[in-house]
Design a protein around this motif. Structure first.
Motif, mmCIF file in Angstrom:
data_model
loop_
_atom_site.group_PDB
_atom_site.id
_atom_site.type_symbol
_atom_site.label_atom_id
_atom_site.label_comp_id
_atom_site.label_asym_id
_atom_site.label_seq_id
_atom_site.Cartn_x
_atom_site.Cartn_y
_atom_site.Cartn_z
ATOM 1 N N GLN A 1 75.662 26.309 54.427
ATOM 2 C CA GLN A 1 75.052 27.596 54.606
ATOM 3 C C GLN A 1 74.999 28.403 53.479
ATOM 4 N N GLY A 2 76.142 28.454 52.660
ATOM 5 C CA GLY A 2 76.212 29.356 51.458
ATOM 6 C C GLY A 2 75.096 28.736 50.636
ATOM 7 N N LEU A 3 74.901 27.587 49.969
ATOM 8 C CA LEU A 3 74.007 27.034 49.402
ATOM 9 C C LEU A 3 72.597 27.268 49.759
ATOM 10 N N LYS A 4 72.230 27.148 51.112
ATOM 11 C CA LYS A 4 70.930 27.655 51.703
ATOM 12 C C LYS A 4 70.605 29.192 51.528
ATOM 13 N N ASN A 5 71.600 29.923 51.675
ATOM 14 C CA ASN A 5 71.337 31.151 51.479
ATOM 15 C C ASN A 5 71.120 31.769 49.840
ATOM 16 N N MET A 6 71.692 31.170 48.998
ATOM 17 C CA MET A 6 71.640 31.206 47.856
ATOM 18 C C MET A 6 70.275 30.830 47.179
ATOM 19 N N LEU A 7 69.667 29.502 47.887
ATOM 20 C CA LEU A 7 68.328 29.175 47.614
ATOM 21 C C LEU A 7 67.327 29.977 48.196
ATOM 22 N N LEU B 1 63.177 35.978 44.769
ATOM 23 C CA LEU B 1 63.051 36.268 43.447
ATOM 24 C C LEU B 1 62.064 35.691 42.655
ATOM 25 N N ASN B 2 61.383 34.724 43.362
ATOM 26 C CA ASN B 2 60.627 33.632 42.690
ATOM 27 C C ASN B 2 61.422 32.915 41.480
ATOM 28 N N ALA B 3 62.476 32.720 41.719
ATOM 29 C CA ALA B 3 63.341 32.060 40.742
ATOM 30 C C ALA B 3 63.762 30.728 41.120
ATOM 31 N N ALA B 4 64.207 30.064 40.029
ATOM 32 C CA ALA B 4 64.619 28.531 40.279
ATOM 33 C C ALA B 4 66.163 28.645 40.428
ATOM 34 N N PHE B 5 66.549 27.893 41.282
ATOM 35 C CA PHE B 5 68.060 27.656 41.721
ATOM 36 C C PHE B 5 68.553 26.652 41.459
ATOM 37 N N LYS B 6 69.560 26.499 40.683
ATOM 38 C CA LYS B 6 70.050 25.131 40.401
ATOM 39 C C LYS B 6 71.793 25.119 40.839
ATOM 40 N N SER B 7 72.159 24.341 41.394
ATOM 41 C CA SER B 7 73.785 24.213 41.894
ATOM 42 C C SER B 7 74.193 22.889 41.071
ATOM 43 N N ASP B 8 75.356 23.111 40.446
ATOM 44 C CA ASP B 8 75.958 21.869 39.842
ATOM 45 C C ASP B 8 77.466 21.839 40.319
ATOM 46 N N LEU B 9 77.740 21.317 41.479
ATOM 47 C CA LEU B 9 78.729 21.341 42.346
ATOM 48 C C LEU B 9 80.061 20.601 41.696
ATOM 49 N N GLY C 1 63.800 34.579 26.047
ATOM 50 C CA GLY C 1 62.430 34.827 25.972
ATOM 51 C C GLY C 1 62.306 35.868 26.889
ATOM 52 N N SER C 2 61.321 35.589 27.801
ATOM 53 C CA SER C 2 60.999 36.599 29.062
ATOM 54 C C SER C 2 61.725 36.264 30.399
ATOM 55 N N ASN C 3 62.436 35.051 30.269
ATOM 56 C CA ASN C 3 63.198 34.695 31.346
ATOM 57 C C ASN C 3 64.674 35.341 31.408
ATOM 58 N N PHE C 4 65.168 35.471 32.780
ATOM 59 C CA PHE C 4 66.405 35.968 32.854
ATOM 60 C C PHE C 4 67.247 35.043 33.524
ATOM 61 N N ILE C 5 68.466 34.704 33.131
ATOM 62 C CA ILE C 5 69.193 33.667 33.619
ATOM 63 C C ILE C 5 70.457 34.092 33.954
ATOM 64 N N PHE C 6 71.064 34.085 35.216
ATOM 65 C CA PHE C 6 72.203 34.446 35.611
ATOM 66 C C PHE C 6 73.062 33.353 36.347
ATOM 67 N N ASN D 1 80.298 20.999 38.202
ATOM 68 C CA ASN D 1 80.909 21.703 37.438
ATOM 69 C C ASN D 1 81.419 23.067 38.028
ATOM 70 N N GLY D 2 81.031 23.003 39.272
ATOM 71 C CA GLY D 2 81.068 24.667 40.017
ATOM 72 C C GLY D 2 80.120 25.778 39.529
ATOM 73 N N THR D 3 78.999 25.332 39.164
ATOM 74 C CA THR D 3 78.144 26.313 38.437
ATOM 75 C C THR D 3 76.961 26.362 39.422
ATOM 76 N N PHE D 4 76.741 27.869 39.692
ATOM 77 C CA PHE D 4 75.481 28.373 40.351
ATOM 78 C C PHE D 4 74.563 28.934 39.308
ATOM 79 N N THR D 5 73.326 28.853 39.306
ATOM 80 C CA THR D 5 72.432 29.374 38.338
ATOM 81 C C THR D 5 71.040 29.709 38.920
ATOM 82 N N VAL D 6 70.511 30.903 38.621
ATOM 83 C CA VAL D 6 69.168 31.319 39.136
ATOM 84 C C VAL D 6 68.502 31.698 37.934
ATOM 85 N N ILE D 7 67.433 31.187 37.527
ATOM 86 C CA ILE D 7 66.581 31.392 36.462
ATOM 87 C C ILE D 7 65.248 32.295 37.147
#
Length: 90
Positions: free
Chosen positions: A57-63, A69-77, A35-40, A79-85
């Motif tokens: 520290q890496g997770l803190k930096n990504m957060l 970016l006013n984005a949501a950040f999810k990490s699923d360690l 839709g109007s959201n962007f998922i990376f 499954n090794g996935t980092f997601t920004v919405i």
């Protein structure tokens, strides 16, 4: 910085994290419009719990970058996935 710069730094941080901690031999980078959201998202096939022992520290930096970016950040360690919405703001 702008969105492009923050996404670049986010990707760099995620890939550094994966290279240091995951023992992965495959990394996938995924862009999607929802839709109007962007998922990376950046995922790898070598999830390793050692990322938690690195002080996070890496997770803190990504957060922090997601915050810029006013984005949501999810990490699923597991499954090794980092997601920004990035939610479209009008």
């Amino acid at each position: 910085g702008g969105m492009r710069q923050q996404l670049y730094f986010f990707a760099k941080e995620a890939i550094n994290n994966i290279a240091k901690h995951s023992k992965a031999d495959e990394v996938k980078i995924h862009f999607e419009r929802d839709g109007s959201n962007f998922i990376f998202s950046i995922s790898n096939n070598g999830a390793d719990t050692s990322i938690r022992k690195s002080g996070g520290q890496g997770l803190k930096n990504m957060l922090m970058r997601a915050g810029y970016l006013n984005a949501a950040f999810k990490s699923d360690l597991q499954n090794g996935t980092f997601t920004v919405i990035i939610y479209k703001t009008t």
